[in-house]
Design an enzyme around this catalytic site. Structure first.
Site, PDB file in Angstrom:
ATOM      1  N   GLU A  17       1.026  -1.193   0.089  1.00  0.00           N
ATOM      2  CA  GLU A  17       0.226  -0.107  -0.123  1.00  0.00           C
ATOM      3  C   GLU A  17       0.858   1.228   0.085  1.00  0.00           C
ATOM      4  O   GLU A  17       1.837   1.523   0.800  1.00  0.00           O
ATOM      5  CB  GLU A  17      -0.735   0.228   1.167  1.00  0.00           C
ATOM      6  CG  GLU A  17      -1.784   1.258   1.199  1.00  0.00           C
ATOM      7  CD  GLU A  17      -2.757   1.610   2.540  1.00  0.00           C
ATOM      8  OE1 GLU A  17      -3.559   0.685   2.808  1.00  0.00           O
ATOM      9  OE2 GLU A  17      -2.301   2.274   3.147  1.00  0.00           O
ATOM     10  N   THR A  48      -3.757   4.686  -1.543  1.00  0.00           N
ATOM     11  CA  THR A  48      -4.881   5.429  -0.760  1.00  0.00           C
ATOM     12  C   THR A  48      -5.337   6.650  -1.224  1.00  0.00           C
ATOM     13  O   THR A  48      -4.909   7.205  -2.195  1.00  0.00           O
ATOM     14  CB  THR A  48      -4.417   5.678   0.698  1.00  0.00           C
ATOM     15  OG1 THR A  48      -3.316   6.670   0.525  1.00  0.00           O
ATOM     16  CG2 THR A  48      -3.753   4.397   1.149  1.00  0.00           C
ATOM     17  N   GLN A 178      -7.321  -3.976   8.945  1.00  0.00           N
ATOM     18  CA  GLN A 178      -6.417  -3.032   9.479  1.00  0.00           C
ATOM     19  C   GLN A 178      -5.496  -3.481  10.133  1.00  0.00           C
ATOM     20  O   GLN A 178      -5.126  -4.862  10.319  1.00  0.00           O
ATOM     21  CB  GLN A 178      -7.333  -2.229  10.577  1.00  0.00           C
ATOM     22  CG  GLN A 178      -7.028  -0.972  11.207  1.00  0.00           C
ATOM     23  CD  GLN A 178      -8.028  -0.380  11.977  1.00  0.00           C
ATOM     24  OE1 GLN A 178      -8.549  -1.177  12.860  1.00  0.00           O
ATOM     25  NE2 GLN A 178      -8.357   0.873  11.896  1.00  0.00           N
TER      26      GLN A 178
HETATM   27  C1  FAD Z   1      -7.146  -1.664   4.578  1.00  0.00           C
HETATM   28  C2  FAD Z   1      -7.671  -0.258   4.650  1.00  0.00           C
HETATM   29  C3  FAD Z   1      -7.640   0.795   3.877  1.00  0.00           C
HETATM   30  C4  FAD Z   1      -7.962   1.862   4.235  1.00  0.00           C
HETATM   31  N1  FAD Z   1      -7.550   2.980   3.195  1.00  0.00           N
HETATM   32  C5  FAD Z   1      -8.295   4.335   3.259  1.00  0.00           C
HETATM   33  C6  FAD Z   1      -7.914   5.282   2.576  1.00  0.00           C
HETATM   34  O1  FAD Z   1      -7.281   5.229   1.453  1.00  0.00           O
HETATM   35  N2  FAD Z   1      -8.555   6.520   2.916  1.00  0.00           N
HETATM   36  C7  FAD Z   1      -9.205   6.921   3.730  1.00  0.00           C
HETATM   37  O2  FAD Z   1      -9.665   7.937   4.098  1.00  0.00           O
HETATM   38  N3  FAD Z   1      -9.292   5.717   4.931  1.00  0.00           N
HETATM   39  C8  FAD Z   1      -9.146   4.574   4.523  1.00  0.00           C
HETATM   40  N4  FAD Z   1      -9.167   3.493   5.718  1.00  0.00           N
HETATM   41  C9  FAD Z   1      -9.858   3.865   6.885  1.00  0.00           C
HETATM   42  C10 FAD Z   1     -11.424   3.791   6.704  1.00  0.00           C
HETATM   43  O3  FAD Z   1     -11.937   4.757   5.921  1.00  0.00           O
HETATM   44  C11 FAD Z   1     -12.136   4.086   8.030  1.00  0.00           C
HETATM   45  O4  FAD Z   1     -11.618   2.836   9.029  1.00  0.00           O
HETATM   46  C12 FAD Z   1     -13.610   4.111   8.195  1.00  0.00           C
HETATM   47  O5  FAD Z   1     -13.686   4.675   9.562  1.00  0.00           O
HETATM   48  C13 FAD Z   1     -14.174   3.052   7.988  1.00  0.00           C
HETATM   49  O6  FAD Z   1     -14.626   2.614   6.706  1.00  0.00           O
HETATM   50  P1  FAD Z   1     -15.282   1.354   6.156  1.00  0.00           P
HETATM   51  O7  FAD Z   1     -15.484   1.349   4.921  1.00  0.00           O
HETATM   52  O8  FAD Z   1     -14.531   0.177   6.977  1.00  0.00           O
HETATM   53  O9  FAD Z   1     -16.802   1.539   6.777  1.00  0.00           O
HETATM   54  P2  FAD Z   1     -17.795   0.687   7.125  1.00  0.00           P
HETATM   55  O10 FAD Z   1     -17.952  -0.863   6.745  1.00  0.00           O
HETATM   56  O11 FAD Z   1     -19.172   1.421   6.703  1.00  0.00           O
HETATM   57  O12 FAD Z   1     -17.976   0.458   9.002  1.00  0.00           O
HETATM   58  C14 FAD Z   1     -17.649   1.674   9.659  1.00  0.00           C
HETATM   59  C15 FAD Z   1     -18.552   1.340  10.838  1.00  0.00           C
HETATM   60  O13 FAD Z   1     -20.185   1.341  10.526  1.00  0.00           O
HETATM   61  C16 FAD Z   1     -20.522   0.050  11.200  1.00  0.00           C
HETATM   62  N5  FAD Z   1     -21.711  -0.360  10.252  1.00  0.00           N
HETATM   63  C17 FAD Z   1     -21.498  -0.949   9.107  1.00  0.00           C
HETATM   64  N6  FAD Z   1     -22.516  -1.185   8.605  1.00  0.00           N
HETATM   65  C18 FAD Z   1     -23.549  -0.977   9.499  1.00  0.00           C
HETATM   66  C19 FAD Z   1     -25.046  -0.534   9.676  1.00  0.00           C
HETATM   67  N7  FAD Z   1     -25.639  -1.231   8.521  1.00  0.00           N
HETATM   68  N8  FAD Z   1     -25.543  -0.217  10.442  1.00  0.00           N
HETATM   69  C20 FAD Z   1     -25.028   0.214  11.663  1.00  0.00           C
HETATM   70  N9  FAD Z   1     -23.625   0.275  11.579  1.00  0.00           N
HETATM   71  C21 FAD Z   1     -22.883  -0.301  10.583  1.00  0.00           C
HETATM   72  C22 FAD Z   1     -19.250  -0.871  11.157  1.00  0.00           C
HETATM   73  O14 FAD Z   1     -19.712  -1.885  12.226  1.00  0.00           O
HETATM   74  C23 FAD Z   1     -18.262   0.112  11.632  1.00  0.00           C
HETATM   75  O15 FAD Z   1     -18.142   0.520  12.799  1.00  0.00           O
HETATM   76  C24 FAD Z   1      -8.758   2.452   5.406  1.00  0.00           C
HETATM   77  C25 FAD Z   1      -8.837   1.099   6.396  1.00  0.00           C
HETATM   78  C26 FAD Z   1      -8.367  -0.083   6.121  1.00  0.00           C
HETATM   79  C27 FAD Z   1      -8.627  -1.173   7.013  1.00  0.00           C
END
Ligand code: FAD
Length: 289
Positions: A17, A48, A178
């Protein structure tokens, strides 16, 4: 090539990454490093997406350059937070037009310092909705994020894993975790993920420790735990940054070695844009391109 197809041919996939340089830094600074990353023969490189959509153009440009100039498969990260439906369609359309086939679909975080940010005002509140949308308009290979210790906003790991299953069922091809520093947490997580019926490949996110302040800030934001042995290691080398970097390389290599021995499907190495340290980690882990 779609990364989910690559998983059928080879395991573990080794991915790097990288992140785009900040807007005031010339984009060439990362282009200069790409040849050195290429020499390490990763299976793919992911790029990213700046928090809140900053530097969004750079993500796509760099991901295209990786494929076209370096002949390595790439994946663009994309966060939907703060984007309208039109902006989402425009970004996804541009990725498609540039020939990108792989996307890491994320919700993203609120803008820095905005503690009262209201996700319900967004077009999509959660990543699973973005995944559903991308799946309905395009034929990308779609990756999503997973959290070995639970997402920082989740009250319980069990609840987070139920949400993860919903996200995978909406069209995810593979998951990337993560960072975590204790492999036992990853193995327990995998048991839970498989027992709930998530069958897609899961790549383990490995973040090397290069600087103590950086790791403390990242773990504080993401809610990841730091084992006592690592706290002691960071204290020991507090006044010696180069020795801390070397110890961090060894630690990351040890994590990778153990994961590979235990059948991990993918390693997602957070390179922090450091090709030389990445090379040292792979060599110490016994992984050659
Ligand atoms: C490998 C990796 C790469 C990343 N790259 C970037 C990047 O390039 N740029 C950046 O800005 N960030 C990045 N992030 C960080 C990420 O954007 C954050 O962790 C963000 O807060 C959550 O994104 P998500 O897509 O996991 O969200 P989600 O999957 O939507 O989850 C977010 C939260 O909502 C909850 N949730 C999900 N669905 C529901 C529902 N239906 N009802 C109620 N709660 C729910 C989940 O349990 C979780 O607590 C990365 C993270 C990882 C692990």
């Amino acid at each position: 090539m779609k990364i989910n197809k690559m998983f059928c041919d080879k395991k573990p996939l080794i991915a790097f990454e990288i992140f785009p340089p900040k807007p005031d830094v010339p984009v060439e600074t990362i282009y200069e490093k790409l040849s050195r990353f290429e020499a390490l023969k990763p299976d793919y490189i992911s790029v990213t997406y700046g928090a809140g959509g900053s530097q969004k153009g750079r993500t796509i440009d760099i991901a295209s350059m990786i494929r076209e100039k370096h002949g390595i498969e790439s994946m663009a990260h994309f966060t939907c937070v703060g984007h309208s439906r039109e902006e989402i369609d425009q970004m996804v359309g541009t990725m498609h037009d540039k020939g990108l086939e792989n996307i890491l679909a994320l919700r993203g975080d609120p803008p820095a310092g905005d503690v009262d940010f209201d996700f319900s005002k967004n077009r999509y509140c959660y990543a699973y909705e973005l995944v559903e949308h991308i799946r309905s308009v395009n034929n990308f290979c779609i990756a999503a994020a997973a959290y070995v210790e639970g997402h920082v906003n989740s009250k319980r790991l069990k609840e987070d894993i139920i949400r993860l299953k919903q996200k995978v069922d909406s069209g995810v091809d593979f998951l990337i975790t993560q960072l975590f520093f204790d492999n036992r947490l990853f193995y327990d997580f995998m048991d839970k993920v498989r027992s709930i019926g998530i069958g897609c490949p899961v790549a383990a996110g490995i973040m090397p420790i290069f600087r103590a302040d950086q790791i403390k800030s990242i773990t504080a934001r993401s809610g990841c735990s730091i084992p006592a042995s690592l706290v002691l290691m960071m204290d020991k080398y507090n006044d010696n940054p180069d020795d801390l970097r070397k110890a961090g390389v060894e630690y990351a290599a040890g994590q990778i070695r153990d994961l590979v021995e235990n059948g991990v499907e993918g390693i997602h190495l957070y390179t922090m844009n450091r090709p030389e340290s990445t090379k040292e980690i792979l060599q110490a882990a016994g992984i050659t391109g």
